[in-house]
Design a protein around this motif. Structure first.
Motif, PDB file in Angstrom:
ATOM      1  N   ASP A 167       0.952  -1.180  -0.145  1.00 32.38           N
ATOM      2  CA  ASP A 167       0.004  -0.090   0.007  1.00 32.38           C
ATOM      3  C   ASP A 167       0.842   1.072   0.066  1.00 32.38           C
ATOM      4  O   ASP A 167       2.089   1.033   0.285  1.00 32.38           O
ATOM      5  CB  ASP A 167      -0.757  -0.088   1.201  1.00 32.38           C
ATOM      6  CG  ASP A 167      -1.947   0.954   0.967  1.00 32.38           C
ATOM      7  OD1 ASP A 167      -2.276   1.444  -0.094  1.00 32.38           O
ATOM      8  OD2 ASP A 167      -2.497   1.129   2.093  1.00 32.38           O
ATOM      9  N   GLU A 168       0.168   2.386  -0.315  1.00 32.95           N
ATOM     10  CA  GLU A 168       1.036   3.542  -0.392  1.00 32.95           C
ATOM     11  C   GLU A 168       0.347   4.737   0.412  1.00 32.95           C
ATOM     12  O   GLU A 168      -0.833   4.517   0.770  1.00 32.95           O
ATOM     13  CB  GLU A 168       1.238   4.225  -1.835  1.00 32.95           C
ATOM     14  CG  GLU A 168       0.148   4.182  -2.614  1.00 32.95           C
ATOM     15  CD  GLU A 168      -0.889   5.637  -2.355  1.00 32.95           C
ATOM     16  OE1 GLU A 168      -0.206   6.600  -1.957  1.00 32.95           O
ATOM     17  OE2 GLU A 168      -2.152   5.536  -2.696  1.00 32.95           O
ATOM     18  N   ALA A 169       1.104   5.690   0.952  1.00 31.77           N
ATOM     19  CA  ALA A 169       0.683   6.868   1.494  1.00 31.77           C
ATOM     20  C   ALA A 169       1.218   8.038   0.788  1.00 31.77           C
ATOM     21  O   ALA A 169       2.581   8.156   0.363  1.00 31.77           O
ATOM     22  CB  ALA A 169       1.098   6.748   2.928  1.00 31.77           C
TER      23      ALA A 169
ATOM     24  N   ARG B 107       5.816   7.985   6.387  1.00 30.89           N
ATOM     25  CA  ARG B 107       5.679   9.336   5.693  1.00 30.89           C
ATOM     26  C   ARG B 107       5.441  10.643   6.781  1.00 30.89           C
ATOM     27  O   ARG B 107       5.721  11.317   6.625  1.00 30.89           O
ATOM     28  CB  ARG B 107       4.427   9.181   4.684  1.00 30.89           C
ATOM     29  CG  ARG B 107       4.352  10.698   3.800  1.00 30.89           C
ATOM     30  CD  ARG B 107       3.301  10.395   2.618  1.00 30.89           C
ATOM     31  NE  ARG B 107       3.514  11.497   2.035  1.00 30.89           N
ATOM     32  CZ  ARG B 107       2.882  12.732   2.255  1.00 30.89           C
ATOM     33  NH1 ARG B 107       2.273  12.942   3.377  1.00 30.89           N
ATOM     34  NH2 ARG B 107       3.155  14.035   1.670  1.00 30.89           N
ATOM     35  N   ASP B 108       4.560  10.086   7.524  1.00 30.26           N
ATOM     36  CA  ASP B 108       4.218  11.097   8.554  1.00 30.26           C
ATOM     37  C   ASP B 108       5.588  11.381   9.463  1.00 30.26           C
ATOM     38  O   ASP B 108       5.785  12.684   9.686  1.00 30.26           O
ATOM     39  CB  ASP B 108       2.956  10.531   9.681  1.00 30.26           C
ATOM     40  CG  ASP B 108       1.744  10.368   9.361  1.00 30.26           C
ATOM     41  OD1 ASP B 108       1.466  11.008   8.244  1.00 30.26           O
ATOM     42  OD2 ASP B 108       0.858   9.952  10.109  1.00 30.26           O
TER      43      ASP B 108
ATOM     44  N   CYS C  59       3.867  24.145   8.692  1.00 28.14           N
ATOM     45  CA  CYS C  59       3.092  23.519   9.709  1.00 28.14           C
ATOM     46  C   CYS C  59       2.858  22.108   9.143  1.00 28.14           C
ATOM     47  O   CYS C  59       1.976  21.625   9.308  1.00 28.14           O
ATOM     48  CB  CYS C  59       1.691  24.117  10.077  1.00 28.14           C
ATOM     49  SG  CYS C  59       1.993  25.689  10.765  1.00 28.14           S
ATOM     50  N   PHE C  60       3.696  21.413   8.475  1.00 22.91           N
ATOM     51  CA  PHE C  60       3.685  20.102   7.983  1.00 22.91           C
ATOM     52  C   PHE C  60       3.541  19.175   8.954  1.00 22.91           C
ATOM     53  O   PHE C  60       2.829  18.064   8.462  1.00 22.91           O
ATOM     54  CB  PHE C  60       5.107  19.839   7.024  1.00 22.91           C
ATOM     55  CG  PHE C  60       5.336  20.389   5.748  1.00 22.91           C
ATOM     56  CD1 PHE C  60       4.325  20.500   4.793  1.00 22.91           C
ATOM     57  CD2 PHE C  60       6.389  21.382   5.291  1.00 22.91           C
ATOM     58  CE1 PHE C  60       4.296  21.143   3.642  1.00 22.91           C
ATOM     59  CE2 PHE C  60       6.516  21.844   4.331  1.00 22.91           C
ATOM     60  CZ  PHE C  60       5.599  21.863   3.290  1.00 22.91           C
ATOM     61  N   SER C  61       3.744  19.270  10.028  1.00 23.56           N
ATOM     62  CA  SER C  61       3.330  18.229  11.150  1.00 23.56           C
ATOM     63  C   SER C  61       2.031  18.044  11.482  1.00 23.56           C
ATOM     64  O   SER C  61       1.701  17.081  11.976  1.00 23.56           O
ATOM     65  CB  SER C  61       4.332  18.369  12.328  1.00 23.56           C
ATOM     66  OG  SER C  61       3.705  19.727  13.125  1.00 23.56           O
ATOM     67  N   GLN C  62       1.249  19.330  11.031  1.00 16.78           N
ATOM     68  CA  GLN C  62       0.082  19.058  11.142  1.00 16.78           C
ATOM     69  C   GLN C  62      -0.682  18.539  10.145  1.00 16.78           C
ATOM     70  O   GLN C  62      -1.770  17.734  10.369  1.00 16.78           O
ATOM     71  CB  GLN C  62      -0.666  20.734  11.755  1.00 16.78           C
ATOM     72  CG  GLN C  62       0.036  21.140  12.887  1.00 16.78           C
ATOM     73  CD  GLN C  62      -0.457  22.586  13.256  1.00 16.78           C
ATOM     74  OE1 GLN C  62      -1.727  22.653  13.205  1.00 16.78           O
ATOM     75  NE2 GLN C  62       0.227  23.428  13.546  1.00 16.78           N
TER      76      GLN C  62
END
Length: 233
Positions: free
Chosen positions: A26-28, A154-155, A169-172
């Motif tokens: 699977d991918e994200a 990825r997160d 704000c990429f962490s959000q």
């Protein structure tokens, strides 16, 4: 559609035909505006059990991280990831990049599987026999495990990017087209990890238009809710 519990139905059918090593893929990140697309491949032992494993999108982030740790620390599970960055996504398009990430994940496994279960539609070309399953991450435990590993990997990458580009704000939002991300994109323009072939990134004014639409829709919903008459007691 009736609820189907995530299990080993496809894997059992394949084992009857002689396939012993069955991988889920699977991918994200396919729909994000920034960052890489990440694919994971997992091979679970035949007697594998996990009460809480499911499609990563249906899991709270804390539970997803916990299951991820369970999976990667299990010595009986074989897993790998394939990562394609935003530059390559812009060069070859997101569909081909997603397929490339999946092939990279499979090619990195020390021993190739006999058969691969893929979430969604078939990947062409592909080096191994495959079965594509729509909503496979809700049906196959092998695919569900891959979905968790791909998503958490990825997160974590996006949280690292947040330290380099804190203004976005990429962490959000993890690079997806949320209202917050669109606002930041309009304010600062694209950064090096944005996918410049994606329309809201290539034309930030369109991103602003999307924000206006989101807020207008929310305002209309609020007005409708307020105007609903309250029945008298």
């Amino acid at each position: 559609m009736a609820y189907r519990r995530c299990g080993f139905r496809y894997e059992k059918k394949l084992r009857i035909t002689g396939a012993s090593r069955i991988a889920g893929i699977d991918e994200a990140g396919r729909g994000a505006l920034a960052g890489p697309v990440v694919a994971a491949a997992t091979i679970l032992p035949e007697k594998f059990r996990h009460r809480r494993l499911n499609d990563s999108k249906q899991l709270a982030s804390e539970l997803r991280e916990e299951i991820y740790c369970d999976l990667i620390s299990n010595p009986e599970i074989r897993w790998t990831v394939g990562i394609v960055d935003s530059v390559e996504i812009d060069r070859i398009n997101i569909l081909r990049a997603s397929h490339r990430a999946m092939r990279l994940a499979i090619e990195t496994l020390l021993e190739p599987p006999d058969h691969v279960l893929i979430d969604g539609l078939p990947v062409i070309p592909f080096p191994l026999p495959q079965t594509a399953i729509i909503d496979g991450d809700c049906i196959s435990l092998s695919i569900a495990a891959a979905s968790v590993i791909a998503k958490v990997t990825r997160d974590r990458i996006m949280r690292d990017f947040c330290a380099r580009f804190p203004q976005y704000c990429f962490s959000q939002h993890k690079g997806y087209g949320t209202e917050l991300h669109l606002l930041k994109l309009h304010e600062f323009g694209p950064c090096p990890i944005h996918r410049r072939s994606f329309e809201p990134v290539a034309q930030p004014l369109l991103a602003l238009g999307e924000i206006v639409q989101i807020r207008s829709s929310a305002a209309r919903r609020a007005r409708r809710e307020v105007s609903v008459p309250v029945p008298e007691a």
